[in-house]
Design a protein around this motif. Structure first.
Motif, PDB file in Angstrom:
ATOM      1  N   ASP A 110       0.759  -1.437  -0.083  1.00 42.73           N
ATOM      2  CA  ASP A 110       0.067   0.064  -0.134  1.00 42.73           C
ATOM      3  C   ASP A 110       0.723   1.182  -0.072  1.00 42.73           C
ATOM      4  O   ASP A 110       0.158   2.418   0.051  1.00 42.73           O
ATOM      5  CB  ASP A 110      -1.222   0.087   1.200  1.00 42.73           C
ATOM      6  N   GLY A 111       2.087   0.958  -0.051  1.00 38.44           N
ATOM      7  CA  GLY A 111       3.104   2.192  -0.057  1.00 38.44           C
ATOM      8  C   GLY A 111       3.482   2.721   1.229  1.00 38.44           C
ATOM      9  O   GLY A 111       4.036   3.868   1.469  1.00 38.44           O
ATOM     10  N   ASN A 112       3.004   1.986   2.547  1.00 35.71           N
ATOM     11  CA  ASN A 112       3.141   2.509   3.722  1.00 35.71           C
ATOM     12  C   ASN A 112       4.708   1.898   4.145  1.00 35.71           C
ATOM     13  O   ASN A 112       5.060   0.975   3.489  1.00 35.71           O
ATOM     14  CB  ASN A 112       2.217   1.867   4.562  1.00 35.71           C
ATOM     15  N   ASN A 135       1.130   5.302   8.263  1.00 37.31           N
ATOM     16  CA  ASN A 135       0.244   5.347   6.940  1.00 37.31           C
ATOM     17  C   ASN A 135       0.243   6.727   6.579  1.00 37.31           C
ATOM     18  O   ASN A 135      -0.240   7.600   7.036  1.00 37.31           O
ATOM     19  CB  ASN A 135      -1.143   5.138   7.569  1.00 37.31           C
ATOM     20  N   THR A 137      -1.318   8.026   3.959  1.00 38.50           N
ATOM     21  CA  THR A 137      -2.434   8.561   3.543  1.00 38.50           C
ATOM     22  C   THR A 137      -3.750   8.547   4.430  1.00 38.50           C
ATOM     23  O   THR A 137      -4.733   8.473   4.099  1.00 38.50           O
ATOM     24  CB  THR A 137      -3.035   7.791   2.234  1.00 38.50           C
ATOM     25  N   GLY A 168      -4.250   5.274  -8.169  1.00 41.10           N
ATOM     26  CA  GLY A 168      -3.186   5.159  -7.058  1.00 41.10           C
ATOM     27  C   GLY A 168      -2.423   6.182  -6.905  1.00 41.10           C
ATOM     28  O   GLY A 168      -1.219   6.186  -6.180  1.00 41.10           O
ATOM     29  N   ARG A 170      -2.904   8.554  -4.493  1.00 44.68           N
ATOM     30  CA  ARG A 170      -2.604   8.731  -3.058  1.00 44.68           C
ATOM     31  C   ARG A 170      -1.446   7.961  -2.557  1.00 44.68           C
ATOM     32  O   ARG A 170      -0.973   8.383  -1.287  1.00 44.68           O
ATOM     33  CB  ARG A 170      -3.979   8.555  -2.465  1.00 44.68           C
ATOM     34  N   ARG A 171      -1.132   6.695  -3.190  1.00 45.77           N
ATOM     35  CA  ARG A 171      -0.073   5.829  -2.543  1.00 45.77           C
ATOM     36  C   ARG A 171       1.312   6.158  -2.959  1.00 45.77           C
ATOM     37  O   ARG A 171       2.150   5.636  -2.725  1.00 45.77           O
ATOM     38  CB  ARG A 171      -0.276   4.641  -3.015  1.00 45.77           C
ATOM     39  N   ARG A 172       1.351   7.227  -4.038  1.00 46.67           N
ATOM     40  CA  ARG A 172       2.610   7.597  -4.186  1.00 46.67           C
ATOM     41  C   ARG A 172       2.954   8.892  -3.134  1.00 46.67           C
ATOM     42  O   ARG A 172       2.713   9.957  -3.116  1.00 46.67           O
ATOM     43  CB  ARG A 172       2.722   8.189  -5.638  1.00 46.67           C
ATOM     44  N   ASN A 173       3.981   8.567  -2.286  1.00 45.95           N
ATOM     45  CA  ASN A 173       4.318   9.527  -1.194  1.00 45.95           C
ATOM     46  C   ASN A 173       5.582  10.172  -1.318  1.00 45.95           C
ATOM     47  O   ASN A 173       6.055  10.984  -0.361  1.00 45.95           O
ATOM     48  CB  ASN A 173       4.216   8.574   0.203  1.00 45.95           C
ATOM     49  N   ARG A 190       6.696   6.006  -5.484  1.00 47.78           N
ATOM     50  CA  ARG A 190       7.059   5.123  -4.375  1.00 47.78           C
ATOM     51  C   ARG A 190       8.372   5.083  -4.034  1.00 47.78           C
ATOM     52  O   ARG A 190       9.178   6.058  -4.199  1.00 47.78           O
ATOM     53  CB  ARG A 190       6.143   3.945  -4.291  1.00 47.78           C
TER      54      ARG A 190
END
Length: 560
Positions: A110-112, A135, A137, A168, A170-173, A190
């Protein structure tokens, strides 16, 4: 009136000072350098580094700033930037940047970022406390893009452009900002990011590519890492040639064997497949006076028949198709008259010619690549033959292993070492390897003695080698055991004798304990037999008086 003009001049001066103090991409991505911008061509999808940088949302830290130590929980994040250069001008060059997190930290699906606490020196924790998930997001899970008004200003790049809304997003942090050739390119991703840039508008030579990475925060973005690399753009086709020879001992020393073919395999470095539709030819000059050889394939072979040092030269030529560009027609001089033959299908409109940069009538360009290498050719070992295998007879007092002598010959130079590999009958599983130095001074004829612990069938590989070459011969051999086989033979002899004695004993017991059964005869046969017996007894008493019955049991009967 003069006072108003002075106030206006002061206002304009203040605005100019503020404008000149604004942070630009060049200031941030060049680490504060104010090197003047040289002329350059625009890269597709890139922007000028003279644009303003939002340093409030994306702060800039110099190297050595103490804030770098606290920008990431658990340690410092590093970045590795790689490219697939050198790139042929006109092709695409690709870059990959990868973040390397501190120990015990990984990125989940999830990118976390997952912190594994059980790999540290801390006391064991419960299962729900062994990992900590940050997290990224969390602030967007309870609201949509339009509803998150308090964080709407955070979803923009340093130049103010909004993040793209692909699936996706929001998963690119992480935000990646690349900088080269006076321009920048920004994207989200990511823990890794990859992109390509076309080199048609990049000048030839080496250039630097830098990247700055930011992570999402609650009130803005935080710098986490920087990286840079050097890439090159060339108008020469990058070429690599690998060489292989069957009996060559070390393919990296450029020393090869006379009278043995060498295979040359050409690899063109073209990761973006820019030359896929090109006509490519290979022009070889092996340097031994054999002339030029032109091939259309990337692999060829050549045999050097003389010893010495030679220079190999290869020219790779690619004819690359390109779009044709029209040329503006020029009017003929007034003094010249042009006559045309009338034609029913002729067109009175001016003819537009196509620009060509070669004379064979196509719209294309030439690109060449060059390769050169020095080659030394020596006389090596070309062939090995096993001409005889002899089993050595041994007495029982000698060694238990079976000994076999192999008589081996070779062609070419004299060997300096010999290795014997004993394998299973399929020659796949090695059982033993023995290597010994040998001293051969006149003729390549030597005897190799090897020991075998157990009887059976073996695959034998005998390799003769010198400093530059090696060759081998293989054979299947059936080995009879030494003392172990004689022991087996003695066991079989003992068992055979035991079987004979058992047969004789069984026969004796059978004769001794067999039940007696009298033979029944008729009365006539009995009378004839008694008469014949009486006659024979009288005849025997007359001619052999000493052979009478000595049984004392018969003396009591008169007349006999």
């Amino acid at each position: 009136m003069s006072a108003a003009r002075r106030r206006l001049a002061l206002l304009l001066l203040a605005q100019a000072l503020l404008g000149s103090a604004a942070t630009r991409f060049q200031d941030v991505l060049n680490h504060g350098s104010t090197t003047p911008v040289t002329s350059y061509k625009k890269l597709q999808g890139w922007s000028s580094d003279q644009n303003k940088w939002n340093d409030k949302l994306y702060p800039f830290w110099e190297e050595g700033d103490p804030r770098w130590k606290d920008c990431w929980k658990g340690g410092r994040v590093t970045a590795k930037l790689d490219s697939d250069s050198p790139a042929l001008v006109g092709s695409n060059v690709s870059f990959v940047v990868t973040l390397q997190f501190p120990k015990c930290q990984t990125e989940d699906n999830d990118g976390n970022i997952v912190y594994s606490r059980n790999c540290t020196q801390d006391p064991p924790a419960s299962m729900d406390q062994q990992v900590y998930v940050y997290n990224w997001t969390e602030w967007t899970d309870s609201c949509g893009w339009e509803n998150c008004t308090s964080n709407h200003s955070h979803n923009v790049f340093p130049d103010g452009r909004s993040f793209p809304h692909y699936p996706g997003w929001r998963r690119r942090n992480f935000v990646y900002v690349f900088h080269t050739f006076g321009q920048y390119y920004q994207t989200t991703g990511r823990s890794s990011a990859k992109f390509s840039v076309n080199t048609a508008n990049i000048t030839l030579g080496e250039h630097g590519m830098a990247v700055s990475i930011y992570r999402r925060g609650h009130s803005g973005f935080v710098p986490v890492a920087r990286a840079k690399t050097v890439y090159s753009v060339t108008d020469k086709i990058p070429v690599i040639v690998s060489m292989f020879q069957k009996h060559d001992r070390n393919i990296s020393d450029s020393i090869f064997i006379k009278d043995s073919p060498i295979t040359f395999d050409v690899k063109i470095h073209d990761p973006s497949y820019y030359l896929n539709n090109s006509a490519i030819s290979y022009k070889w000059n092996f340097g031994d006076g054999s002339g030029l050889f032109v091939a259309s394939g990337s692999s060829t072979s050549h045999t050097y028949t003389l010893q010495g040092n030679f220079t190999l030269n290869l020219t790779v030529q690619a004819i690359i198709p390109v779009p044709c560009r029209p040329v503006t027609p020029t009017a003929p001089p007034p003094t010249s008259a042009v006559t045309t033959r009338p034609s029913s299908d002729s067109d009175s409109s001016p003819t537009v010619e196509l620009e060509e940069d070669n004379p064979d009538g196509g719209c294309h360009i030439y690109r060449n690549g060059y390769y050169g290498s020095g080659i030394a050719v020596v006389e090596g070992i070309l062939e090995v033959n096993i001409i005889q295998m002899t089993s050595i007879q041994m007495t029982e007092s000698q060694a238990e292993n079976s000994l076999v002598d192999f008589v081996v010959t070779c062609q070419g130079s004299l060997p300096t070492d010999v290795c014997t590999v004993v394998s299973d009958p399929s020659c796949q599983v090695s059982k033993s390897v023995v290597c010994d130095p040998v001293a051969v001074t006149d003729e390549c004829l030597l005897t190799i003695r090897r020991a075998f612990e157990e009887p059976g069938t073996y695959c034998i590989n005998i390799t003769l080698g010198d400093d530059t070459s090696q060759a081998l011969a293989s054979a299947l051999i059936s080995v009879n055991g030494g003392a172990s086989s004689r022991t087996t033979e003695g066991v079989f002899i003992f068992l055979g004798l035991l079987a004979v004695f058992a047969t004789i004993g069984a026969f004796v017991l059978y004769k001794r304990y067999k039940q007696y059964k009298p033979i029944e005869r008729s009365a006539e046969q009995t009378e004839k037999q008694e008469g014949f017996t009486t006659y024979f007894s009288t005849f025997k008493a007359i001619f052999f008086p000493n052979s009478t019955e000595r049984n004392p049991l018969l003396k009591s009967k008169p007349g006999i």
